[in-house]
Enzyme design. Structure first.
Site, PDB file in Angstrom:
ATOM      1  N   LEU A  10       0.807  -1.387  -0.007  1.00  0.00           N
ATOM      2  CA  LEU A  10       0.137   0.172  -0.040  1.00  0.00           C
ATOM      3  C   LEU A  10       1.032   1.345   0.066  1.00  0.00           C
ATOM      4  O   LEU A  10       1.706   1.534   1.051  1.00  0.00           O
ATOM      5  CB  LEU A  10      -0.916  -0.047   1.076  1.00  0.00           C
ATOM      6  CG  LEU A  10      -1.875  -1.098   1.277  1.00  0.00           C
ATOM      7  CD1 LEU A  10      -2.218  -1.135   2.720  1.00  0.00           C
ATOM      8  CD2 LEU A  10      -2.964  -1.259   0.483  1.00  0.00           C
ATOM      9  N   CYS A  93      -1.461  -0.704 -10.632  1.00  0.00           N
ATOM     10  CA  CYS A  93      -1.834   0.650 -10.338  1.00  0.00           C
ATOM     11  C   CYS A  93      -2.457   1.675 -11.280  1.00  0.00           C
ATOM     12  O   CYS A  93      -1.972   1.818 -12.157  1.00  0.00           O
ATOM     13  CB  CYS A  93      -0.560   1.225  -9.749  1.00  0.00           C
ATOM     14  SG  CYS A  93      -0.612   2.989  -9.176  1.00  0.00           S
ATOM     15  N   LYS A 132       1.721  -8.552  -9.643  1.00  0.00           N
ATOM     16  CA  LYS A 132       0.320  -8.235  -9.055  1.00  0.00           C
ATOM     17  C   LYS A 132      -0.157  -7.319 -10.064  1.00  0.00           C
ATOM     18  O   LYS A 132       0.027  -6.262 -10.420  1.00  0.00           O
ATOM     19  CB  LYS A 132       0.741  -7.279  -7.791  1.00  0.00           C
ATOM     20  CG  LYS A 132      -0.578  -7.068  -7.004  1.00  0.00           C
ATOM     21  CD  LYS A 132      -0.544  -6.380  -5.547  1.00  0.00           C
ATOM     22  CE  LYS A 132      -1.804  -5.984  -4.939  1.00  0.00           C
ATOM     23  NZ  LYS A 132      -2.081  -4.766  -5.408  1.00  0.00           N
ATOM     24  N   ASN A 193      -7.158 -11.358  -4.569  1.00  0.00           N
ATOM     25  CA  ASN A 193      -7.148  -9.930  -3.888  1.00  0.00           C
ATOM     26  C   ASN A 193      -8.183  -9.128  -3.969  1.00  0.00           C
ATOM     27  O   ASN A 193      -8.759  -9.247  -5.238  1.00  0.00           O
ATOM     28  CB  ASN A 193      -5.654  -9.316  -4.077  1.00  0.00           C
ATOM     29  CG  ASN A 193      -5.735  -7.727  -3.608  1.00  0.00           C
ATOM     30  OD1 ASN A 193      -5.637  -6.762  -4.252  1.00  0.00           O
ATOM     31  ND2 ASN A 193      -5.891  -7.650  -2.384  1.00  0.00           N
ATOM     32  N   GLY A 194      -8.698  -8.496  -3.226  1.00  0.00           N
ATOM     33  CA  GLY A 194      -9.792  -7.448  -3.131  1.00  0.00           C
ATOM     34  C   GLY A 194     -10.825  -7.552  -2.257  1.00  0.00           C
ATOM     35  O   GLY A 194     -11.553  -8.881  -2.534  1.00  0.00           O
ATOM     36  N   ASP A 195     -11.082  -6.885  -1.548  1.00  0.00           N
ATOM     37  CA  ASP A 195     -12.319  -6.695  -0.510  1.00  0.00           C
ATOM     38  C   ASP A 195     -12.407  -8.033   0.518  1.00  0.00           C
ATOM     39  O   ASP A 195     -13.513  -8.460   1.105  1.00  0.00           O
ATOM     40  CB  ASP A 195     -13.799  -6.983  -1.373  1.00  0.00           C
ATOM     41  CG  ASP A 195     -13.874  -5.796  -2.609  1.00  0.00           C
ATOM     42  OD1 ASP A 195     -13.186  -5.031  -2.231  1.00  0.00           O
ATOM     43  OD2 ASP A 195     -14.826  -5.823  -3.184  1.00  0.00           O
TER      44      ASP A 195
HETATM   45  C1  LIG Z   1      -3.709   3.673  -0.199  1.00  0.00           C
HETATM   46  C2  LIG Z   1      -3.513   2.625  -1.262  1.00  0.00           C
HETATM   47  C3  LIG Z   1      -2.125   2.161  -1.661  1.00  0.00           C
HETATM   48  C4  LIG Z   1      -1.634   1.217  -2.488  1.00  0.00           C
HETATM   49  N1  LIG Z   1      -0.733   1.052  -3.229  1.00  0.00           N
HETATM   50  C5  LIG Z   1      -0.461   0.056  -3.765  1.00  0.00           C
HETATM   51  C6  LIG Z   1       1.118  -0.161  -4.181  1.00  0.00           C
HETATM   52  O1  LIG Z   1       1.930   0.495  -3.855  1.00  0.00           O
HETATM   53  N2  LIG Z   1       1.164  -1.335  -5.029  1.00  0.00           N
HETATM   54  C7  LIG Z   1       0.220  -2.454  -5.426  1.00  0.00           C
HETATM   55  O2  LIG Z   1       0.419  -3.351  -5.962  1.00  0.00           O
HETATM   56  N3  LIG Z   1      -1.238  -2.089  -4.811  1.00  0.00           N
HETATM   57  C8  LIG Z   1      -1.354  -0.857  -4.142  1.00  0.00           C
HETATM   58  N4  LIG Z   1      -2.638  -0.730  -3.648  1.00  0.00           N
HETATM   59  C9  LIG Z   1      -3.539  -1.840  -4.153  1.00  0.00           C
HETATM   60  C10 LIG Z   1      -3.670  -2.823  -2.877  1.00  0.00           C
HETATM   61  O3  LIG Z   1      -2.508  -3.515  -2.888  1.00  0.00           O
HETATM   62  C11 LIG Z   1      -4.893  -3.852  -3.346  1.00  0.00           C
HETATM   63  O4  LIG Z   1      -4.557  -4.549  -4.503  1.00  0.00           O
HETATM   64  C12 LIG Z   1      -6.096  -3.060  -3.226  1.00  0.00           C
HETATM   65  O5  LIG Z   1      -6.380  -2.312  -2.412  1.00  0.00           O
HETATM   66  C13 LIG Z   1      -7.421  -4.202  -3.220  1.00  0.00           C
HETATM   67  O6  LIG Z   1      -7.362  -4.838  -1.860  1.00  0.00           O
HETATM   68  P1  LIG Z   1      -8.321  -4.717  -0.729  1.00  0.00           P
HETATM   69  O7  LIG Z   1      -9.641  -4.581  -0.978  1.00  0.00           O
HETATM   70  O8  LIG Z   1      -7.806  -5.836   0.108  1.00  0.00           O
HETATM   71  O9  LIG Z   1      -7.805  -3.387  -0.244  1.00  0.00           O
HETATM   72  C14 LIG Z   1      -2.970   0.341  -2.917  1.00  0.00           C
HETATM   73  C15 LIG Z   1      -4.276   0.467  -2.561  1.00  0.00           C
HETATM   74  C16 LIG Z   1      -4.481   1.326  -1.696  1.00  0.00           C
HETATM   75  C17 LIG Z   1      -5.985   1.704  -0.891  1.00  0.00           C
END
Ligand SMILES: Cc1cc2nc3c(=O)[nH]c(=O)nc-3n(C[C@H](O)[C@H](O)[C@H](O)COP(=O)(O)O)c2cc1C
Length: 324
Positions: A10, A93, A132, A193-195
């Site tokens: 993140l 991203c 990813k 991944n996701g939610d």
């Molecule tokens: C604040 C924030 C920063 C993120 N930064 C990255 C990152 O640096 N690299 C990446 O692959 N995904 C990044 N993501 C995506 C997350 O790794 C993840 O794929 C996405 O939030 C979905 O998963 P979740 O529903 O569990 O949050 C970011 C997401 C958020 C909300």
């Protein structure tokens, strides 16, 4: 051991201080830096995101983004020299600054280039290379199975799919069944991944997708114990629960202290968003939160958190509910 639970990278969150806290619950799990521009490693070997890799007692992978295979290979080599235990390539991203230059999710529109990047990176390092990605650029064009097969053939050793397209951003629901179609096509480990925020979510996702593990992102904001808690549950242990309110306040205070040690006075600014998330999950802390987000004095913030912790419940959260 149950299916793997991974901490999602993140940006601006999973720095070495946060990773140190995650490890307290998640042991020697593989963690990742947040995304690092390959170009930053071309000119600056000591990029701060790569400082102290492995210092926290477990393996840390470096996540890189760029659209140029040679730049990615060079950056991966440098990251490996600096102690990276794995290289992850960001193909998800959606931030325009990243995608406009052809990195991150823009690679979803050019699977052949994406595969060339993986091949170049895999040839440059000895550590495992993973990707990813999201399901695709937009609903009409998304073909995650084709992308996944190209990435696997190019040398990726593991794939993580966020069950949304780039166009979806964070809207709607992550499509775990679509991740299942990818899982059935590839032979390398696939992470969904996701939610996912709870063990119940993780189990539903694993049942729908057949994935080898899950990755948890937003649910860990202000809650660095989440990965460890979910891993324990998926391993079949009793649910360790969330830490008590007192422990959570002391943890928030420690997080601030660690950031101050690492960044000096600027640590307070970095800590604000973490403190905001940490307290958002704790009932009765709205006034404290508002004060903490405004105070310019780190000493005041540390003191307020210590006092709040001294007044807080020390049992498991909610355990005193209903007691006389
Ligand atoms: C604040 C924030 C920063 C993120 N930064 C990255 C990152 O640096 N690299 C990446 O692959 N995904 C990044 N993501 C995506 C997350 O790794 C993840 O794929 C996405 O939030 C979905 O998963 P979740 O529903 O569990 O949050 C970011 C997401 C958020 C909300």
């Amino acid at each position: 051991m149950g299916p793997l639970v991974l901490q999602a990278p993140l940006a601006g969150v999973t720095d070495r201080t946060f990773r140190r806290l995650v490890r307290r619950w998640a042991g020697d799990t593989l963690l990742f830096t947040d995304m690092v521009a390959a170009s930053r490693l071309e000119d600056d070997r000591s990029h701060r995101k790569l400082a102290g890799l492995g210092d926290d007692g477990g393996p840390v992978g470096v996540q890189l983004f760029d659209h140029r295979p040679s730049a990615m290979a060079e950056a991966a080599r440098r990251a490996e020299d600096l102690g990276a235990a794995a290289i992850d390539i960001n193909m998800g991203c959606p931030v325009p600054k990243v995608a406009r230059r052809g990195g991150g999710s823009a690679l979803l529109r050019d699977p052949e280039l994406a595969a060339r990047i993986v091949a170049a990176v895999a040839a440059a390092v000895t550590v495992p290379v993973s990707v990813k990605a999201r399901l695709g650029w937009c609903e009409g064009s998304a073909d995650p199975v084709r992308l996944a097969l190209l990435l696997q053939n190019a040398g990726a050793r593991r794939l993580t799919f966020h069950g949304r397209t780039r166009r979806q951003g964070y809207g709607g629901q992550a499509d775990w069944a679509a991740i299942g179609a990818v899982k059935r096509a590839v032979t390398i480990p696939l992470i969904a991944n996701g939610d996912i925020g709870t063990a119940a979510d993780a189990r539903r996702c694993l049942a729908l997708s057949g994935a080898d593990g899950v990755m948890v992102g937003r649910a860990t904001l202000g809650a660095p114990w989440t990965v460890g808690r979910l891993q324990a549950q998926l391993d079949g242990h009793p649910d360790p629960g969330d830490p008590s309110p007192r422990t959570r306040l002391l943890l928030a205070r420690e997080h601030l202290e660690l950031l101050l040690q690492e960044h000096g006075a600027h640590g307070l600014l970095i800590a604000r968003r973490h403190l905001g998330w940490a307290l958002a999950g704790l009932p009765g802390t709205a006034a404290l939160r508002a004060t903490l987000l405004q105070t310019p004095e780190a000493a005041t913030a540390l003191d307020l958190l210590a006092r709040a912790a001294a007044d807080a419940e020390d049992g498991p959260q909610g355990s005193t509910a209903g007691q006389p």
